[in-house]
Design a protein around this motif. Structure first.
Motif, PDB file in Angstrom:
ATOM      1  N   LYS A  89       5.299  12.597   7.115  1.00  0.00           N
ATOM      2  CA  LYS A  89       5.081  13.474   8.272  1.00  0.00           C
ATOM      3  C   LYS A  89       6.302  13.494   9.189  1.00  0.00           C
ATOM      4  CE  LYS A  89       2.312  13.904  12.460  1.00  0.00           C
ATOM      5  NZ  LYS A  89       1.334  13.232  13.346  1.00  0.00           N
ATOM      6  N   GLU A  90       6.900  12.325   9.407  1.00  0.00           N
ATOM      7  CA  GLU A  90       8.067  12.236  10.281  1.00  0.00           C
ATOM      8  C   GLU A  90       9.254  13.009   9.704  1.00  0.00           C
ATOM      9  OE1 GLU A  90      11.276   8.848  11.627  1.00  0.00           O
ATOM     10  OE2 GLU A  90       9.179   8.236  11.416  1.00  0.00           O
ATOM     11  N   SER A 132       8.243  17.016   9.735  1.00  0.00           N
ATOM     12  CA  SER A 132       8.109  17.666  11.047  1.00  0.00           C
ATOM     13  C   SER A 132       9.172  17.240  12.043  1.00  0.00           C
ATOM     14  CB  SER A 132       6.724  17.369  11.628  1.00  0.00           C
ATOM     15  OG  SER A 132       6.554  15.969  11.802  1.00  0.00           O
ATOM     16  N   ASN A 133       9.971  16.228  11.648  1.00  0.00           N
ATOM     17  CA  ASN A 133      11.035  15.701  12.519  1.00  0.00           C
ATOM     18  C   ASN A 133      10.477  15.179  13.848  1.00  0.00           C
ATOM     19  OD1 ASN A 133      13.712  15.004  13.039  1.00  0.00           O
ATOM     20  ND2 ASN A 133      14.137  16.916  14.108  1.00  0.00           N
ATOM     21  N   THR A 134       9.255  14.670  13.799  1.00  0.00           N
ATOM     22  CA  THR A 134       8.644  14.074  14.992  1.00  0.00           C
ATOM     23  C   THR A 134       8.878  12.571  14.995  1.00  0.00           C
ATOM     24  OG1 THR A 134       6.541  13.847  13.806  1.00  0.00           O
ATOM     25  CG2 THR A 134       6.841  15.808  15.159  1.00  0.00           C
TER      26      THR A 134
END
Length: 311
Positions: free
Chosen positions: A82-83, A86-88
């Motif tokens: 996910k990181e 989404s680059n979160t």
């Protein structure tokens, strides 16, 4: 003072800081790695569960290893994927604590399971005439229950000690959550936590390693004493498989523990070692046991040749 502890429930993690052209390859690598981990460990679990001839003490204890590997990899991979995608770099504190909890369950559980497997091989090779009477189903269930209960007890106490402390920071020093990273967010005396953390290290690294070293030394002595070359070869092959898995886990785990104690170590190296501990053992373990254990290998080959790819 009340405002000091009234901070956001969202944490900021140290991201991978990937350039745009590296995002897709990294996403592909992480996704494929997770799929391989899931596939290999599920195949090993189903092979043992569905074949009654493998419902023996050694394989029943081994069954816990892929289950534990799935806990560790599932705690890490979805968040990493996910990181990357989404680059979160943010994560809820509650989700971070849950991730850290299951990562520590995986780490301690792996050591305890490998210790139980070493004990099983010790009885089988050093006391073969007593094996069937000693390693009964009831005794195996007691060992497995003790492994998981003791593991759970150690980690629950670890996180109860952590969650009692006030938190005044939100910036994590790692790409994923674990106890040392969460403890760095605390603005209170952490002496008790540090002492208990060292106690867990002593139990998992010193006590378990001493027991494993003792069992394998006696196994080697028993192997070289026997006159039957086929028995010796089979025993050594089984023990070699266990030792490869154990040494892989111990080297990565020890480097991870040491990296937190050394302040001048590169943060990139610390992250790489930490992530490697959660990637390589869950990937390699089922492959090693699937290839090196004859009974499991034969059942897997038979299943795929007859059910999946029938000629």
């Amino acid at each position: 003072m009340g405002d000091l502890y009234n901070i956001s429930s969202i944490l900021v993690l140290k991201g991978f800081n990937l350039p745009p052209e590296s995002v897709f390859p990294a996403f592909l690598f992480a996704t494929l790695s997770y799929m391989i981990v899931l596939f290999c460990n599920l195949v090993l679990i189903l092979t043992i569960v569905l074949n009654k001839c493998l419902h023996q003490p050694m394989y029943l204890i081994l069954l816990n290893l892929p289950i534990n590997d799935l806990i560790g990899s599932t705690a890490l991979f979805p968040q990493v994927i996910k990181e990357i995608l989404s680059n979160t770099k943010t994560m809820y504190y509650s989700a971070c604590v849950a991730q850290a909890f299951f990562i520590h369950i995986y780490a301690v559980g792996a050591v305890f399971i490998l210790t139980a497997m070493a004990y099983d091989r010790y009885i089988a090779i050093c006391y073969p005439l007593k094996y069937n009477t000693t390693m009964t189903n009831a005794h195996i269930m007691k060992i497995i229950t003790m492994v998981w209960l003791f593991n759970l007890l150690l980690i629950v106490v670890l996180f109860v000690l952590l969650l009692r402390l006030p938190r005044c920071r939100s910036l994590m020093s790692h790409t994923y959550c674990d106890n040392p990273s969460l403890l760095a967010l605390v603005c209170a005396n952490t002496t008790i936590n540090n002492i208990y953390g060292l106690f867990i290290v002593a139990v998992t690294q010193v006590a378990s390693n001493a027991l494993i070293l003792y069992t394998y030394l006696h196994i080697l002595i028993a192997c070289f004493k026997t006159r039957r070359s086929d028995t010796r070869a089979k025993a050594l092959q089984t023990c070699a498989t266990h030792l490869i898995v154990f040494l892989l886990l111990e080297c990565l785990g020890l480097f991870t523990i040491i990296s937190y104690r050394l302040r001048n170590i590169s943060p990139h190296l610390r992250r790489f070692i930490g992530v490697s501990t959660l990637i390589f053992p869950p990937t390699v373990n089922p492959i090693i046991y699937g290839l090196k254990t004859k009974e499991i290998r034969e059942k897997i080959v038979h299943f795929f040749s007859k059910k999946i790819f029938p000629v």
